[in-house]
Design a protein around this motif. Sequence first.
Motif, short mmCIF file in Angstrom:
data_model
loop_
_atom_site.label_atom_id
_atom_site.label_comp_id
_atom_site.label_asym_id
_atom_site.label_seq_id
_atom_site.Cartn_x
_atom_site.Cartn_y
_atom_site.Cartn_z
N PRO A 168 45.33 30.75 4.90
CA PRO A 168 45.94 29.95 3.84
C PRO A 168 47.30 29.35 4.21
N SER A 169 48.11 30.08 4.98
CA SER A 169 49.44 29.57 5.31
C SER A 169 49.37 28.34 6.22
N GLN A 170 48.19 28.10 6.80
CA GLN A 170 48.04 26.94 7.68
C GLN A 170 47.54 25.71 6.93
N PRO A 223 46.89 25.28 -12.68
CA PRO A 223 46.49 25.30 -11.27
C PRO A 223 47.18 24.24 -10.43
N PHE A 224 47.67 23.18 -11.07
CA PHE A 224 48.26 22.09 -10.28
C PHE A 224 49.77 22.00 -10.50
N SER A 274 47.43 29.43 -6.10
CA SER A 274 46.11 29.64 -5.49
C SER A 274 45.67 31.10 -5.42
N GLY A 275 46.60 32.04 -5.25
CA GLY A 275 46.26 33.46 -5.22
C GLY A 275 45.34 33.84 -4.07
N GLN A 328 45.48 24.31 -0.39
CA GLN A 328 45.34 25.69 -0.87
C GLN A 328 44.78 25.72 -2.29
N GLN A 329 45.24 24.77 -3.12
CA GLN A 329 44.73 24.74 -4.50
C GLN A 329 43.24 24.39 -4.51
#
Length: 270
Positions: free
Chosen positions: A133-135, A162-163, A85-86, A141-142
């Motif tokens: 994002p960590s949540q 991406p997946f 996801s970056g 996220q993707q």
Amino acid sequence: MIEFRSVTKKYPDGTRAVDDFSLVLPSRKTTVFVGSSGCGKTTLLRMVNRMIDPTAGTITIDDEDISTLAPVALRRRIGYVMQNSGLLPHRKVVDNVATVPMLNGVTKSVARANALALLDTVGLDRSLADRYPSQLSGGQQQRVGVARGLAADPNILLMDEPFGAVDPIVRSELQQELIRLQRELDKTIVFVTHDIDEAFLLGHQVVILRKGGHIEQVGSPTEILANPANEFVASFIGADRGKRVLHLDESSDRRVVLDGDGRPAGVLAP
Ligand SMILES: Nc1ncnc2c1ncn2[C@@H]1O[C@H](COP(=O)(O)OP(=O)(O)OP(=O)(O)O)[C@@H](O)[C@H]1O
């Protein structure tokens, strides 16, 4: 339309990651680069937005030579989605999505409103907008990564495995979502994967690559499945193992499709 003309990329250590690659990627279609690790997929993808510059050859977008364009400006008008996801970890979901439009001069309030609408587009609940994002789960996220890639409303979306990092069920959901998005948004998508099933599912044009970015075959999934160009392709798509040869079992009242190992793959509609 994106066109590669005799493109070569030689890294400073002498590695020829891509060697004399030529191909047209049609507009509003999904082109998938598929091949095993190290065959040059990521290098090809990153040359489209000038994260990497070719050593020789030219790449054009709608007949414009991209080597004449400023890389940063080019990158801001091409969406990019990568494997993990970056996302920026210290920024909320909504701000991750709104960042590029704001860099492009869109006001914060408009960029945030658009970001919320994009969460709807990628199938995420707006209540997640204020999380970090960590949540989020890997799949969520993707989705945010895809929303961010779409945020500047680019004509072109680059997607690098991406997946790849999510479990098979979530992966399948994300693939279906991308098919839906492509129908709705009509983008030119360049998608990298090493998974031939994913390539056949998502690609209008599938490009099977070997080391050095050598094209073994290019065509629609149907063309490649019906006529693998050589033994390498046949082996890569599993045709040699009979995996993709389907049979029809009409012994019961329903017509059941069996795969090469005799396992039921589906039932034909009456
Ligand atoms: N910065 C670099 N310097 C030297 N060699 C590199 C560099 N980046 C990639 N390579 C080499 O170029 C070749 C192609 O790499 P690339 O990342 O494009 O392949 P890939 O098909 O995307 O692989 P993967 O599926 O593992 O990501 C590989 O041999 C790789 O080791």
